[in-house]
Design a protein around this motif. Structure first.
Motif, PDB file in Angstrom:
ATOM      1  N   CYS A 284       0.735  -0.924   0.230  1.00 47.48           N
ATOM      2  CA  CYS A 284      -0.470   0.027   0.265  1.00 47.48           C
ATOM      3  C   CYS A 284       0.932   1.464   0.187  1.00 47.48           C
ATOM      4  N   TYR A 285       0.690   2.391  -0.686  1.00 50.78           N
ATOM      5  CA  TYR A 285       0.978   3.856  -0.912  1.00 50.78           C
ATOM      6  C   TYR A 285       2.379   3.640  -1.461  1.00 50.78           C
ATOM      7  N   SER A 286       2.949   2.330  -1.826  1.00 51.55           N
ATOM      8  CA  SER A 286       3.682   2.666  -2.538  1.00 51.55           C
ATOM      9  C   SER A 286       4.641   3.009  -3.476  1.00 51.55           C
ATOM     10  N   GLY A 287       3.698   3.843  -4.553  1.00 51.21           N
ATOM     11  CA  GLY A 287       3.449   4.744  -5.345  1.00 51.21           C
ATOM     12  C   GLY A 287       4.150   6.025  -4.912  1.00 51.21           C
ATOM     13  N   ALA A 288       4.370   6.559  -3.894  1.00 51.59           N
ATOM     14  CA  ALA A 288       4.931   7.893  -3.536  1.00 51.59           C
ATOM     15  C   ALA A 288       6.109   7.804  -3.343  1.00 51.59           C
ATOM     16  N   LEU A 289       6.553   6.237  -4.149  1.00 51.22           N
ATOM     17  CA  LEU A 289       8.159   6.477  -4.302  1.00 51.22           C
ATOM     18  C   LEU A 289       9.257   6.865  -5.556  1.00 51.22           C
ATOM     19  N   THR A 290       8.023   7.432  -6.183  1.00 51.91           N
ATOM     20  CA  THR A 290       8.186   7.846  -7.534  1.00 51.91           C
ATOM     21  C   THR A 290       8.632   8.534  -8.377  1.00 51.91           C
ATOM     22  N   GLY A 291       8.943   8.960  -9.225  1.00 55.02           N
ATOM     23  CA  GLY A 291       9.150  10.282  -9.333  1.00 55.02           C
ATOM     24  C   GLY A 291       8.700  10.395 -11.265  1.00 55.02           C
ATOM     25  N   SER A 292       8.914  11.270 -12.207  1.00 58.52           N
ATOM     26  CA  SER A 292       7.710  11.151 -13.528  1.00 58.52           C
ATOM     27  C   SER A 292       8.322  10.475 -14.168  1.00 58.52           C
ATOM     28  N   ALA A 293       9.600  11.134 -15.466  1.00 56.20           N
ATOM     29  CA  ALA A 293      10.141  10.181 -16.193  1.00 56.20           C
ATOM     30  C   ALA A 293      10.202   8.917 -16.492  1.00 56.20           C
ATOM     31  N   VAL A 294      10.083   8.611 -17.292  1.00 59.78           N
ATOM     32  CA  VAL A 294      10.040   7.437 -17.959  1.00 59.78           C
ATOM     33  C   VAL A 294      10.673   7.384 -18.786  1.00 59.78           C
ATOM     34  N   ALA A 295      12.237   5.873 -19.192  1.00 61.62           N
ATOM     35  CA  ALA A 295      13.055   5.946 -20.068  1.00 61.62           C
ATOM     36  C   ALA A 295      12.666   4.357 -20.626  1.00 61.62           C
ATOM     37  N   LYS A 296      12.377   4.433 -21.920  1.00 59.00           N
ATOM     38  CA  LYS A 296      11.754   3.268 -22.807  1.00 59.00           C
ATOM     39  C   LYS A 296      13.081   3.170 -23.831  1.00 59.00           C
TER      40      LYS A 296
ATOM     41  N   ARG B 229       8.780 -15.300 -16.056  1.00 63.21           N
ATOM     42  CA  ARG B 229       8.582 -16.744 -16.703  1.00 63.21           C
ATOM     43  C   ARG B 229       8.716 -17.217 -18.094  1.00 63.21           C
ATOM     44  N   SER B 230       7.653 -16.457 -19.074  1.00 60.92           N
ATOM     45  CA  SER B 230       6.868 -16.287 -20.238  1.00 60.92           C
ATOM     46  C   SER B 230       8.288 -15.474 -21.046  1.00 60.92           C
ATOM     47  N   ASN B 231       9.774 -14.782 -20.575  1.00 65.11           N
ATOM     48  CA  ASN B 231      10.110 -14.130 -21.331  1.00 65.11           C
ATOM     49  C   ASN B 231      11.519 -14.870 -21.747  1.00 65.11           C
ATOM     50  N   GLN B 232      11.808 -14.058 -23.326  1.00 64.17           N
ATOM     51  CA  GLN B 232      12.978 -15.013 -23.466  1.00 64.17           C
ATOM     52  C   GLN B 232      14.401 -14.389 -24.020  1.00 64.17           C
ATOM     53  N   ARG B 233      14.261 -13.100 -24.105  1.00 64.30           N
ATOM     54  CA  ARG B 233      14.948 -12.020 -24.500  1.00 64.30           C
ATOM     55  C   ARG B 233      15.681 -11.871 -23.171  1.00 64.30           C
ATOM     56  N   VAL B 234      16.368 -10.250 -24.036  1.00 63.34           N
ATOM     57  CA  VAL B 234      16.895  -9.362 -22.905  1.00 63.34           C
ATOM     58  C   VAL B 234      15.891  -8.465 -22.525  1.00 63.34           C
ATOM     59  N   ILE B 235      14.971  -7.978 -21.628  1.00 62.70           N
ATOM     60  CA  ILE B 235      13.828  -7.189 -21.552  1.00 62.70           C
ATOM     61  C   ILE B 235      14.240  -5.777 -20.576  1.00 62.70           C
ATOM     62  N   GLU B 236      13.858  -4.761 -20.659  1.00 62.90           N
ATOM     63  CA  GLU B 236      13.634  -4.154 -20.023  1.00 62.90           C
ATOM     64  C   GLU B 236      12.882  -3.186 -19.037  1.00 62.90           C
ATOM     65  N   ASP B 237      13.355  -3.117 -17.828  1.00 60.35           N
ATOM     66  CA  ASP B 237      12.357  -3.105 -17.120  1.00 60.35           C
ATOM     67  C   ASP B 237      10.682  -2.019 -17.383  1.00 60.35           C
TER      68      ASP B 237
ATOM     69  N   PHE C 155      16.931  -0.610 -15.734  1.00 60.32           N
ATOM     70  CA  PHE C 155      17.789  -2.267 -15.452  1.00 60.32           C
ATOM     71  C   PHE C 155      16.561  -3.348 -17.177  1.00 60.32           C
ATOM     72  N   PHE C 156      18.157  -4.075 -16.799  1.00 59.25           N
ATOM     73  CA  PHE C 156      17.277  -4.895 -17.192  1.00 59.25           C
ATOM     74  C   PHE C 156      17.839  -6.740 -17.108  1.00 59.25           C
ATOM     75  N   PHE C 157      16.364  -7.258 -17.729  1.00 62.49           N
ATOM     76  CA  PHE C 157      16.581  -8.658 -16.828  1.00 62.49           C
ATOM     77  C   PHE C 157      17.278 -10.005 -18.411  1.00 62.49           C
ATOM     78  N   VAL C 158      18.236 -10.214 -17.992  1.00 63.80           N
ATOM     79  CA  VAL C 158      18.643 -11.025 -18.817  1.00 63.80           C
ATOM     80  C   VAL C 158      18.582 -12.199 -18.480  1.00 63.80           C
ATOM     81  N   PRO C 159      17.646 -12.843 -19.435  1.00 70.07           N
ATOM     82  CA  PRO C 159      17.461 -14.747 -19.152  1.00 70.07           C
ATOM     83  C   PRO C 159      19.119 -15.569 -19.447  1.00 70.07           C
TER      84      PRO C 159
END
Length: 260
Positions: free
Chosen positions: A141-153, A207-215, A254-258
């Motif tokens: 609960c209330y964890s959204g107060a951690l966040t800023g505004s800009a998004v990198a993608k 579990r379903s991801n098969q590639r390098v995936i970004e957050d 942040f990268f997730f590398v299977p």
């Protein structure tokens, strides 16, 4: 997908080592018990360790001392080439006077913030950690107060060569990002079988991801699933993703590398 993954490996993109601190709190002394955080944390730990090669530390029903001690140990272990993911599932609180957000260890007392862990202290701690990429995933609960505004993608429509160059460029920059299960409102503890709605969606994507995936791609998929599942239960819940405020973010995801 595996061919693409191996091509990235062969092009010497050095992602560094991956570490994860995973916290699941069910049994509180002064707050209502929760049903899914420990199950969520155990499943997240398993998929990160077995599928993505993370070195993991799992804390269940953790006190403030246990959480802060684990963070301290990581700060001594991590190097500037490493990656750190922190997953928290448990109660959260917000101070009505200051609007500051808190995670609640199991030894938290109602109305007394002495053992609470503030989002500000988390941010300050992570800002001085040597790891290149750090991501917080918070299901509380209330964890959204951690966040800023800009998004990198990652820009859409990149061919493989451009994507590789983009990955190399981003991999050299710092990342301090956060994915939360909701905004500044309560979130669902159940709804995903033995998991929360949010954890269930997060696990399905990993579990379903098969590639390098970004957050950001994980956020987009998780958010869609959570909104749909929550609405079926007559509940409104919208996950959020953003750079962590005042923590030294330099534009990288942040990268997730299977593992192959």
């Amino acid at each position: 997908y595996l061919t693409i993954f191996r091509t990235f490996r062969q092009c010497d993109i050095q992602f560094g080592k991956f570490y994860a601190l995973i916290i699941g709190n069910n049994d509180y002394k002064a707050y209502p018990a929760l049903k899914t955080p420990i199950s969520d944390a155990k499943s997240v730990e398993l998929v990160l360790r077995e599928r993505y090669g993370f070195k993991t530390k799992l804390l269940t029903n953790a006190s403030r001392h246990a959480i802060m001690s684990a963070l301290h140990e990581l700060s001594k272990t991590l190097t500037e080439q490493d990656n750190l993911l922190i997953y928290y599932a448990g109660h959260g609180e917000i101070d009505k006077q200051t609007q500051a957000a808190y995670w609640l260890p199991v030894d938290s007392e109602t109305g007394n913030a002495a053992n609470w862990i503030s989002s500000q202290s988390i941010t300050e701690y992570l800002s001085i950690m040597p790891a290149r990429h750090i991501m917080i995933v918070a299901d509380s609960c209330y964890s959204g107060a951690l966040t800023g505004s800009a998004v990198a993608k990652l820009p859409e429509g990149m061919d493989q060569a451009k994507r590789e160059r983009w990955l190399k460029a981003m991999n050299s920059r710092k990342a301090r990002t956060v994915l939360t299960s909701g905004g500044v409102k309560p979130v669902m503890d159940q709804g995903g079988g033995e998991h929360s709605v949010f954890a269930n969606a997060f696990l399905r994507v990993l579990r379903s991801n098969q590639r390098v995936i970004e957050d950001y791609d994980i956020f987009r998929n998780v958010a869609s699933q959570v909104r749909t599942s929550a609405s079926r239960a007559g509940f409104e819940q919208a996950p959020q993703y953003a750079p962590l405020q005042h923590a030294g973010h330099e534009g990288s995801p942040f990268f997730f590398v299977p593992e192959a």
